[in-house]
Design a protein around this motif. Structure first.
Motif: not given
Length: 246
Positions: A166-194
């Motif tokens: 939600a933070l990323a989406r709002a931030w992206a909307a606020e900066t849509r007319n700038t050169a800044l691009r903001i996106n979220s990532v779903n990495p999926g299941p990964t071989r990590t400690r978490m």
């Protein structure tokens, strides 16, 4: 497409292990100067050794993200030393309890929200003016499929990642007319400690390694990315709109 990050300044949190470590290594190999943030100085030094051995450059920042004022100071230091920031990778986070919501202890809930949400907001706040000064700033916010699935016992972690999106989406909307691009990532299941903590009976050999996943995330820092306010799904290699589950 593998981006050319020569001369770019990239801030990566949670850079001492897992996906964050691999993103830091790969961005440094592509020419970025990496500001590597993590709690453990020893692990950061090992990362720095590997980056330097491959001809890259890094600045190490031992910082616990529960130190919210420390996050604010980090933005000030970046401003004083470099004057701008080209890439933010907000990767750090904790799993918290896998438990029925009614059984979660208040201190555990508050810890997850502090590290996953409040620290991310402070990071956004302190880096936003720096990213706006770049000629093509990129922010990559690490999320999870848990934010959308409503999986039993994952309520606390899911809520924290939904908040980050939600933070990323709002931030992206606020900066849509700038050169800044903001996106979220779903990495999926990964071989990590978490992942091992969340799924103790799972065979890690069936999961992709962090370097494989990182290689599919790093291109989001490239100048050819025009999407903003969306989710990059690593498993499908597709952009997704923000949608609630039907």
């Amino acid at each position: 497409m593998t981006p050319d990050l020569t001369g770019r300044l990239a801030l990566v949190t949670g850079a001492s292990r897992g996906i964050g470590r691999e993103i830091a290594l790969q961005m440094a190999a592509l020419g970025a100067h990496v500001i590597a943030v993590a709690r453990t100085p020893g692990a950061l030094e090992e990362l720095d050794d590997e980056i330097k051995a491959k001809g890259g450059q890094a600045t190490l920042v031992p910082l616990d993200l529960t130190d919210l004022e420390g996050i604010d100071r980090l933005g000030g230091v970046i401003h004083e030393r470099w004057g701008k920031l080209d890439i933010l990778v907000a990767n750090a986070g904790i799993l918290g309890p896998i438990s029925p919501i009614g059984h979660v202890k208040a201190k555990d809930f508050e810890q997850v929200m502090s590290i996953n949400v409040t620290a991310t907001w402070r990071l956004i706040r302190t880096t936003d003016p720096l990213l706006r000064k770049a000629d093509g700033g990129r922010a990559i916010m690490m999320s999870s499929g848990a934010a959308h699935g409503g999986k039993p016992f994952w309520g606390v972690y899911a809520a924290s990642k939904a908040a980050v999106e939600a933070l990323a989406r709002a931030w992206a909307a606020e900066t849509r007319n700038t050169a800044l691009r903001i996106n979220s990532v779903n990495p999926g299941p990964t071989r990590t400690r978490m992942r091992a903590q969340a799924m103790p009976g799972e065979d890690p050999a069936i999961l992709p390694a962090p370097d494989e996943v990182a290689a599919k995330i790093v291109p989001l820092a490239g100048p050819d990315v025009t999407q903003t306010g969306m989710i990059w799904d690593v498993r499908s290699l597709e952009w997704r709109e923000y949608r609630l589950p039907e």
